[in-house]
Design a protein around this motif. Structure first.
Motif, PDB file in Angstrom:
ATOM      1  N   LEU A 185      78.253  58.955  33.092  1.00  0.00           N
ATOM      2  CA  LEU A 185      77.823  57.990  32.072  1.00  0.00           C
ATOM      3  C   LEU A 185      76.417  57.461  32.354  1.00  0.00           C
ATOM      4  O   LEU A 185      75.608  57.302  31.438  1.00  0.00           O
ATOM      5  CB  LEU A 185      78.806  56.825  31.982  1.00  0.00           C
ATOM      6  N   ASN A 186      76.140  57.206  33.610  1.00  0.00           N
ATOM      7  CA  ASN A 186      74.823  56.694  33.976  1.00  0.00           C
ATOM      8  C   ASN A 186      73.734  57.719  33.667  1.00  0.00           C
ATOM      9  O   ASN A 186      72.709  57.394  33.070  1.00  0.00           O
ATOM     10  CB  ASN A 186      74.791  56.309  35.451  1.00  0.00           C
ATOM     11  N   THR A 187      73.987  58.961  34.052  1.00  0.00           N
ATOM     12  CA  THR A 187      72.991  60.012  33.883  1.00  0.00           C
ATOM     13  C   THR A 187      72.758  60.367  32.422  1.00  0.00           C
ATOM     14  O   THR A 187      71.605  60.511  31.993  1.00  0.00           O
ATOM     15  CB  THR A 187      73.430  61.276  34.659  1.00  0.00           C
ATOM     16  N   TRP A 188      73.832  60.514  31.655  1.00  0.00           N
ATOM     17  CA  TRP A 188      73.705  61.055  30.304  1.00  0.00           C
ATOM     18  C   TRP A 188      73.717  60.011  29.198  1.00  0.00           C
ATOM     19  O   TRP A 188      73.371  60.324  28.066  1.00  0.00           O
ATOM     20  CB  TRP A 188      74.780  62.096  30.051  1.00  0.00           C
ATOM     21  N   VAL A 189      74.098  58.772  29.525  1.00  0.00           N
ATOM     22  CA  VAL A 189      74.143  57.750  28.479  1.00  0.00           C
ATOM     23  C   VAL A 189      73.179  56.601  28.785  1.00  0.00           C
ATOM     24  O   VAL A 189      72.268  56.316  28.009  1.00  0.00           O
ATOM     25  CB  VAL A 189      75.578  57.216  28.264  1.00  0.00           C
ATOM     26  N   LEU A 190      73.391  55.906  29.917  1.00  0.00           N
ATOM     27  CA  LEU A 190      72.621  54.689  30.177  1.00  0.00           C
ATOM     28  C   LEU A 190      71.142  54.945  30.427  1.00  0.00           C
ATOM     29  O   LEU A 190      70.298  54.256  29.851  1.00  0.00           O
ATOM     30  CB  LEU A 190      73.215  53.910  31.351  1.00  0.00           C
ATOM     31  N   LYS A 191      70.824  55.883  31.282  1.00  0.00           N
ATOM     32  CA  LYS A 191      69.401  56.124  31.570  1.00  0.00           C
ATOM     33  C   LYS A 191      68.620  56.477  30.301  1.00  0.00           C
ATOM     34  O   LYS A 191      67.580  55.879  30.033  1.00  0.00           O
ATOM     35  CB  LYS A 191      69.238  57.191  32.652  1.00  0.00           C
ATOM     36  N   PRO A 192      69.101  57.418  29.485  1.00  0.00           N
ATOM     37  CA  PRO A 192      68.374  57.697  28.241  1.00  0.00           C
ATOM     38  C   PRO A 192      68.374  56.499  27.280  1.00  0.00           C
ATOM     39  O   PRO A 192      67.390  56.279  26.575  1.00  0.00           O
ATOM     40  CB  PRO A 192      69.131  58.882  27.632  1.00  0.00           C
ATOM     41  N   LEU A 193      69.460  55.747  27.262  1.00  0.00           N
ATOM     42  CA  LEU A 193      69.555  54.602  26.361  1.00  0.00           C
ATOM     43  C   LEU A 193      68.495  53.547  26.682  1.00  0.00           C
ATOM     44  O   LEU A 193      67.795  53.065  25.796  1.00  0.00           O
ATOM     45  CB  LEU A 193      70.956  53.979  26.445  1.00  0.00           C
ATOM     46  N   PHE A 194      68.368  53.196  27.959  1.00  0.00           N
ATOM     47  CA  PHE A 194      67.407  52.161  28.343  1.00  0.00           C
ATOM     48  C   PHE A 194      65.988  52.709  28.464  1.00  0.00           C
ATOM     49  O   PHE A 194      65.019  52.003  28.220  1.00  0.00           O
ATOM     50  CB  PHE A 194      67.832  51.464  29.633  1.00  0.00           C
ATOM     51  N   GLY A 195      65.849  53.952  28.866  1.00  0.00           N
ATOM     52  CA  GLY A 195      64.547  54.609  28.885  1.00  0.00           C
ATOM     53  C   GLY A 195      63.527  54.039  29.851  1.00  0.00           C
ATOM     54  O   GLY A 195      62.333  54.247  29.671  1.00  0.00           O
ATOM     55  N   ARG A 196      63.955  53.352  30.888  1.00  0.00           N
ATOM     56  CA  ARG A 196      62.996  52.806  31.852  1.00  0.00           C
ATOM     57  C   ARG A 196      62.491  53.927  32.752  1.00  0.00           C
ATOM     58  O   ARG A 196      63.268  54.646  33.360  1.00  0.00           O
ATOM     59  CB  ARG A 196      63.633  51.730  32.712  1.00  0.00           C
ATOM     60  N   MET A 197      61.194  54.036  32.851  1.00  0.00           N
ATOM     61  CA  MET A 197      60.591  55.116  33.627  1.00  0.00           C
ATOM     62  C   MET A 197      59.981  54.595  34.920  1.00  0.00           C
ATOM     63  O   MET A 197      59.463  53.481  34.968  1.00  0.00           O
ATOM     64  CB  MET A 197      59.492  55.800  32.809  1.00  0.00           C
ATOM     65  N   LYS A 198      60.066  55.421  35.940  1.00  0.00           N
ATOM     66  CA  LYS A 198      59.345  55.193  37.198  1.00  0.00           C
ATOM     67  C   LYS A 198      58.870  56.555  37.654  1.00  0.00           C
ATOM     68  O   LYS A 198      59.687  57.440  37.912  1.00  0.00           O
ATOM     69  CB  LYS A 198      60.238  54.542  38.247  1.00  0.00           C
ATOM     70  N   ASP A 199      57.573  56.724  37.716  1.00  0.00           N
ATOM     71  CA  ASP A 199      56.984  58.008  38.110  1.00  0.00           C
ATOM     72  C   ASP A 199      57.539  59.162  37.271  1.00  0.00           C
ATOM     73  O   ASP A 199      57.977  60.179  37.803  1.00  0.00           O
ATOM     74  CB  ASP A 199      57.205  58.271  39.600  1.00  0.00           C
ATOM     75  N   ALA A 200      57.547  59.013  35.970  1.00  0.00           N
ATOM     76  CA  ALA A 200      57.966  60.039  35.012  1.00  0.00           C
ATOM     77  C   ALA A 200      59.444  60.415  35.123  1.00  0.00           C
ATOM     78  O   ALA A 200      59.852  61.490  34.695  1.00  0.00           O
ATOM     79  CB  ALA A 200      57.084  61.282  35.138  1.00  0.00           C
ATOM     80  N   THR A 201      60.256  59.539  35.698  1.00  0.00           N
ATOM     81  CA  THR A 201      61.694  59.775  35.833  1.00  0.00           C
ATOM     82  C   THR A 201      62.439  58.563  35.287  1.00  0.00           C
ATOM     83  O   THR A 201      62.030  57.424  35.518  1.00  0.00           O
ATOM     84  CB  THR A 201      62.060  59.964  37.329  1.00  0.00           C
ATOM     85  N   LEU A 202      63.547  58.815  34.609  1.00  0.00           N
ATOM     86  CA  LEU A 202      64.381  57.705  34.148  1.00  0.00           C
ATOM     87  C   LEU A 202      64.952  56.984  35.361  1.00  0.00           C
ATOM     88  O   LEU A 202      65.496  57.611  36.268  1.00  0.00           O
ATOM     89  CB  LEU A 202      65.506  58.219  33.246  1.00  0.00           C
TER      90      LEU A 202
END
Length: 193
Positions: free
Chosen positions: A94-111
């Motif tokens: 869920l974290n990898t496929w839902v939350l990270k894309p949902l919030f879209g916070r980037m650090k060094d070009a990575t969610l």
């Protein structure tokens, strides 16, 4: 309050905290807290930071999950074994496929939000705290490992401190929510009059 309700309450509060923190940090530059934490931990030596981040590594977490699940099955605690395996797997997915894309916070070009490293570690730690005895010792060890991993993750620049906080909240939500769902309801006591 029953244990099941207490777990459900913890899960609900952690879900809310994950959402609120995610909305605060999404699409924004790191705040003063994140910047300060990165500055302080970034001064530590690279070899020390590499050691501190070890508890988040899959090659340590996957055998830990297998050991916990195996011990539960050996003791005929199938629900606990299910929690030990499904809790981390569900949280990471869920974290990898839902939350990270949902919030879209980037650090060094990575969610980055919530921290996947943290979600992986904390799901296993929460499972251990819920299942192991003595609880106080298990909790103290879990907090120590989390503090070490936090310093390592922030110091190495993998995540901001708020990413780690979001990971802690989300992992705790998933495992405590799953535990509440797997805990059988107590049958009501028969009326005496």
């Amino acid at each position: 309050m029953t244990a099941r309700r207490a777990l459900a309450l913890v899960a609900a509060l952690c879900a809310l905290a994950t959402l609120v923190l995610g909305l605060v940090v999404a699409n924004r530059a790191p705040g003063a807290l994140d910047t300060r934490a990165t500055d302080v931990t970034g001064r530590l030596s690279r070899p020390l930071l590499d050691v501190l981040v070890l508890p988040t590594e899959p090659y340590l977490l996957i055998p830990a999950i297998a050991l916990v699940a195996g011990a539960c099955l050996f003791r005929h605690r199938r629900r606990d074994a299910l929690l030990a395996v499904a809790g981390p797997a569900l949280a990471v997915a869920l974290n990898t496929w839902v939350l990270k894309p949902l919030f879209g916070r980037m650090k060094d070009a990575t969610l980055a939000y919530p921290s996947g490293h943290t979600v992986s570690l904390v799901t296993v730690l929460v499972v251990l705290v819920l299942l192991a005895r003595p609880k106080l010792v298990t909790t103290l060890v879990a907090v120590f490992l989390l503090c070490c991993a936090t310093i390592g993750l922030v110091g190495l620049g993998y995540h901001y401190l708020t990413d780690v906080a979001g990971g802690v909240c989300f992992a705790t939500f998933v495992v405590t929510g799953m535990r509440a769902a797997l805990t059988p309801r107590l049958a009501p006591a028969p009326s005496t009059g």
